[in-house]
Design a protein around this motif. Structure first.
Motif, mmCIF file in Angstrom:
data_model
loop_
_atom_site.group_PDB
_atom_site.id
_atom_site.type_symbol
_atom_site.label_atom_id
_atom_site.label_comp_id
_atom_site.label_asym_id
_atom_site.label_seq_id
_atom_site.Cartn_x
_atom_site.Cartn_y
_atom_site.Cartn_z
ATOM 1 N N THR A 1 0.837 -1.199 0.000
ATOM 2 C CA THR A 1 0.000 0.000 0.000
ATOM 3 C C THR A 1 0.873 1.252 0.000
ATOM 4 O OG1 THR A 1 -1.614 -1.254 1.301
ATOM 5 C CG2 THR A 1 -1.925 1.130 1.194
ATOM 6 N N ALA A 2 1.912 1.237 0.856
ATOM 7 C CA ALA A 2 2.818 2.394 0.942
ATOM 8 C C ALA A 2 3.561 2.611 -0.371
ATOM 9 C CB ALA A 2 3.804 2.189 2.093
ATOM 10 N N MET A 3 3.940 1.517 -1.018
ATOM 11 C CA MET A 3 4.668 1.638 -2.300
ATOM 12 C C MET A 3 3.799 2.315 -3.355
ATOM 13 S SD MET A 3 6.412 -2.108 -2.654
ATOM 14 C CE MET A 3 7.122 -2.867 -1.199
ATOM 15 N N LEU A 4 2.534 1.912 -3.421
ATOM 16 C CA LEU A 4 1.647 2.506 -4.432
ATOM 17 C C LEU A 4 1.394 3.980 -4.108
ATOM 18 C CD1 LEU A 4 -0.862 -0.457 -4.979
ATOM 19 C CD2 LEU A 4 0.990 0.282 -6.489
ATOM 20 N N LYS A 5 1.308 4.275 -2.814
ATOM 21 C CA LYS A 5 1.115 5.669 -2.397
ATOM 22 C C LYS A 5 2.332 6.511 -2.792
ATOM 23 C CE LYS A 5 -0.378 8.402 1.502
ATOM 24 N NZ LYS A 5 -0.310 8.591 2.936
ATOM 25 N N ASP A 6 3.521 5.979 -2.523
ATOM 26 C CA ASP A 6 4.756 6.694 -2.885
ATOM 27 C C ASP A 6 4.842 6.916 -4.392
ATOM 28 O OD1 ASP A 6 5.491 6.766 -0.280
ATOM 29 O OD2 ASP A 6 6.928 5.113 -0.389
ATOM 30 N N ASN B 1 -0.503 -2.144 -15.619
ATOM 31 C CA ASN B 1 0.356 -0.990 -15.360
ATOM 32 C C ASN B 1 0.514 -0.724 -13.864
ATOM 33 O OD1 ASN B 1 2.012 1.194 -16.114
ATOM 34 N ND2 ASN B 1 0.296 2.595 -15.740
ATOM 35 N N VAL B 2 -0.561 -0.870 -13.106
ATOM 36 C CA VAL B 2 -0.443 -0.718 -11.641
ATOM 37 C C VAL B 2 0.471 -1.820 -11.106
ATOM 38 C CG1 VAL B 2 -1.675 -0.649 -9.442
ATOM 39 C CG2 VAL B 2 -2.731 0.357 -11.471
ATOM 40 N N ALA B 3 0.289 -3.033 -11.622
ATOM 41 C CA ALA B 3 1.133 -4.154 -11.185
ATOM 42 C C ALA B 3 2.596 -3.898 -11.528
ATOM 43 C CB ALA B 3 0.659 -5.450 -11.856
ATOM 44 N N TYR B 4 2.813 -3.284 -12.679
ATOM 45 C CA TYR B 4 4.176 -2.961 -13.124
ATOM 46 C C TYR B 4 4.828 -1.962 -12.161
ATOM 47 C CZ TYR B 4 7.760 -1.460 -16.532
ATOM 48 O OH TYR B 4 8.939 -1.158 -17.180
ATOM 49 N N ALA B 5 4.040 -0.979 -11.734
ATOM 50 C CA ALA B 5 4.557 0.002 -10.761
ATOM 51 C C ALA B 5 4.859 -0.685 -9.428
ATOM 52 C CB ALA B 5 3.535 1.126 -10.571
ATOM 53 N N ALA C 1 8.515 -1.126 -7.529
ATOM 54 C CA ALA C 1 8.760 -0.634 -6.169
ATOM 55 C C ALA C 1 9.167 -1.775 -5.238
ATOM 56 C CB ALA C 1 7.504 0.062 -5.645
ATOM 57 N N ALA C 2 8.547 -2.943 -5.416
ATOM 58 C CA ALA C 2 8.854 -4.064 -4.520
ATOM 59 C C ALA C 2 10.237 -4.626 -4.805
ATOM 60 C CB ALA C 2 7.796 -5.159 -4.661
ATOM 61 N N SER D 1 -1.450 -11.546 -9.599
ATOM 62 C CA SER D 1 -0.611 -11.759 -8.423
ATOM 63 C C SER D 1 0.817 -11.370 -8.772
ATOM 64 C CB SER D 1 -0.685 -13.227 -8.011
ATOM 65 O OG SER D 1 0.245 -13.500 -6.993
ATOM 66 N N VAL D 2 1.394 -10.534 -7.921
ATOM 67 C CA VAL D 2 2.750 -10.029 -8.150
ATOM 68 C C VAL D 2 3.607 -10.420 -6.949
ATOM 69 C CG1 VAL D 2 4.136 -7.936 -8.500
ATOM 70 C CG2 VAL D 2 1.803 -8.047 -9.389
ATOM 71 N N PRO D 3 4.784 -11.030 -7.179
ATOM 72 C CA PRO D 3 5.634 -11.364 -6.035
ATOM 73 C C PRO D 3 6.131 -10.083 -5.376
ATOM 74 C CG PRO D 3 6.788 -11.826 -8.094
ATOM 75 C CD PRO D 3 5.396 -11.413 -8.463
ATOM 76 N N ALA D 4 6.034 -10.012 -4.046
ATOM 77 C CA ALA D 4 6.310 -8.731 -3.391
ATOM 78 C C ALA D 4 7.298 -8.843 -2.245
ATOM 79 C CB ALA D 4 4.996 -8.116 -2.903
ATOM 80 N N GLY D 5 7.663 -10.053 -1.851
ATOM 81 C CA GLY D 5 8.632 -10.154 -0.755
ATOM 82 C C GLY D 5 8.806 -11.587 -0.317
#
Lengths: 494, 95
Positions: free
Chosen positions: A287-292, A475-479, A483-484, A447-451
């Protein structure tokens, strides 16, 4: 170039176009990797001869000077659920033993037309019913990720696809998703998987599980590859009456990474009791990554979320019981041998008892029960009403201006094969708690691997998009992917 | 709603799946676990809500009622466990 099997689709495409590598070289690298990865049990029918023949044709096409499609010459794996002409297509079931279709599914035909190279068929849960690839007639597929002595599940039902892509046995693979069968295994193996809007990919030639929920999609090493391969898989198909007659955009061209001003909804109902702290933290970090990145974050409510799994476990078995009625020992696959004096009903009953595994039998019978006289209204019609409410929840969120919804992809990381064998079936069903709503509402989800969790196993985040807006969703997933910065790979032990 | 052994037997027969008698109690237990889970749906107020028939609002396409891919009996029979003289063969059904 070494380790050609480790390339992404985009890297391989660019190298092929420049002439730095040939499709035959890429394909041979993958065949070598597959032959060395028997321990993963991901590829269950290998097709090296077909692969090399298509690779040669792709190389000729690339040299011919015509503008070759992006997938031209790219070696991929195909889930066993897709009918592939002349090649075993069993849905990982004993009841389709020896079945070699005389036709090609529309999605795999689209990939052939685009010049993609099929390496073979991939393991899965029987008839796509399962979340751990443990119901397969071929035996378990194994997750290439490992942190101790235990063998872990790659998730399911597209477990072989997930394992193969995560272990670099192929550049990408097809999957199908009825309740989470692309997104959950993608999350458990650290890869990307997208289920498009219901109707984007033709279901023709894909062995049916629950027709109102089933959708095909790509399982890839990153978001760009998902965009490239999804475009190649989608088409309008008159042979599937639910196939959407709308243009397929160039999804890759929509990957700008710019999500300024996008509205991301965080649904409070997805914060489940007993959710592991790590999953909660991953979600907050995402959530913070998308906000940033400039998105606007808003809290939303999807009040009927908790009823999605029970509704699914009425609707999916009901449709399955109807779809799987065709396996009767008459037209294809297994037929039981009969004792003297046994008739056609014995043939049906024995064939289906011998050919279907335990989970499939259970779901067919649950489906039969909820559709039977006296219970149709109480179970099936009620579940369809609840489904309408679940979809309405999403419609209302999108009406508020939400562009995408961020949730965890799974309740936790990969678990050990066999660990759930004593649990009741409902515990396994909970694997799909975050993904199943998306199928019921017909929406696109990725689904995007995030950590990594503290043991070192991958965790994924899910983004849910507006219908038909896979390009925006990607595109949101790409962003989020950028970030992740997830780059971990499983250490090779197989 | 609780499923007993007789109901389990009946459902297995409707589904045309042979289940031996000694396996029926365990099967009934499994059904009851799943139905217990499904019964959460009874908490939802569905008054005035139409059952969903299609997740995307669309009219089914129509086409001319003509043969599009006919004349391939051989291909259709090729995977049959028992095919004879252009037909699927099954055990005798006439009583």
């Amino acid at each position: 170039m070494s380790d050609l099997n480790k390339l992404t689709i985009a890297e391989a495409r660019d190298a092929l176009k420049k002439g730095d590598v040939t499709s035959v070289e890429l394909t041979e690298a993958c065949i070598g990797a597959i032959d060395a990865a028997g321990a993963l049990n991901a590829f269950v029918h290998k097709t090296p001869d077909i692969a090399l023949e298509r690779a040669k044709a792709a190389d000729a096409r690339l040299k011919s000077g015509e503008e070759a499609p992006a997938m031209c010459g790219i070696p991929v794996g195909i889930k066993d659920l897709f009918c592939t002409q002349g090649v075993e297509s069993q849905a990982a079931s004993g009841i389709l033993e020896g079945f070699k279709p005389e036709y090609e599914s529309t999605v795999s035909q689209n990939l052939i037309d685009a010049g993609a190279v099929m390496l073979g068929k991939l393991n899965m849960d029987e008839f796509a019913m399962g979340s751990s690839n443990e119901t397969s007639v071929y035996g378990n597929a194994v997750n290439p990720w490992k942190v101790d002595d235990r063998q872990l599940t790659p998730g399911g039902s597209s477990g072989g696809s997930a394992s193969a892509v995560a272990a670099d046995l192929c550049l990408a693979a097809t999957g199908t998703d009825t309740g989470g069968s692309i997104r959950q295994p993608a999350a458990l193996t650290g890869i990307t998987g997208i289920k498009p809007t219901y109707g984007r990919c033709s279901r023709w030639g894909i062995i049916a599980f629950a027709s109102s929920l089933d959708q095909a999609g790509p399982m890839t090493k990153n978001v760009r590859d998902a965009a490239i391969m999804l475009e190649a898989m989608c088409s309008h198909d008159p042979k599937d009456s639910t196939s959407a007659d709308i243009p397929v955009p160039n999804f890759e061209a929509m990957l700008t990474g710019d999500i300024k001003g996008k509205v991301i909804g965080i649904p409070k109902e997805y914060r489940m009791d007993g959710m592991p702290e790590e999953v909660e933290k991953l979600w907050a970090d995402g959530t913070a990554m998308l906000k940033d990145a400039g998105a606007r974050i808003i809290d939303i409510s999807l009040p009927h979320t908790k009823y999605a799994l029970p509704a699914y476990y009425v609707i999916a078995p009901a449709e399955a019981s109807s779809n799987l009625a065709r396996y009767d020992g008459v037209r294809y696959g297994h037929r039981a041998s009969l004792a003297k004096g046994e008739g056609i009903v014995d043939m049906y009953e024995k064939t289906r008892a011998e050919g279907f595994g335990h989970e499939v039998q259970r779901r067919v019978m649950v489906g039969t029960y909820v559709l039977s006289a006296g219970f149709y209204d109480a179970y099936y019609n009620r579940a369809r009403r609840v489904r309408a409410l679940i979809k309405r929840d999403f419609d209302e969120a999108f009406d508020q201006g939400v562009d995408a919804i961020l949730t965890p992809a799974t309740p936790g990381p990969a678990f050990g094969l066999g660990e759930m064998s004593e649990a009741d079936p409902v515990e396994m069903y909970l694997q799909d708690v975050f993904t199943v709503t998306v199928n019921l509402a017909g929406l696109p989800g990725i689904s995007v691997p995030a950590g990594l969790d503290k043991q070192g196993l991958p965790l994924g985040l899910q983004l849910i998009g507006r219908p038909w807006e896979e390009g925006d969703l990607l595109n949101v997933a790409y962003a989020l992917e950028g970030a992740a910065g997830f780059v971990s790979k499983p250490e090779k032990w197989w | 709603m609780s499923i007993d052994k007789d109901t389990a037997r009946k459902v297995a027969h409707l589904a045309r799946i042979r289940v031996e008698d000694d396996a029926l109690p365990a099967l009934a237990d499994e059904f009851n676990t799943i139905l217990g889970f499904i019964e959460e749906l009874n908490e939802v107020n569905v008054d005035g809500i139409e059952p969903m028939t299609s997740v995307t609002p669309q009219r089914l396409k129509r086409r001319e009622d003509v043969v599009t891919e006919g004349d391939q009996a051989d291909k259709i029979l090729r995977n049959a466990p028992d095919a004879r003289e252009g037909f699927f063969a099954v055990p005798k059904v006439v009583e």
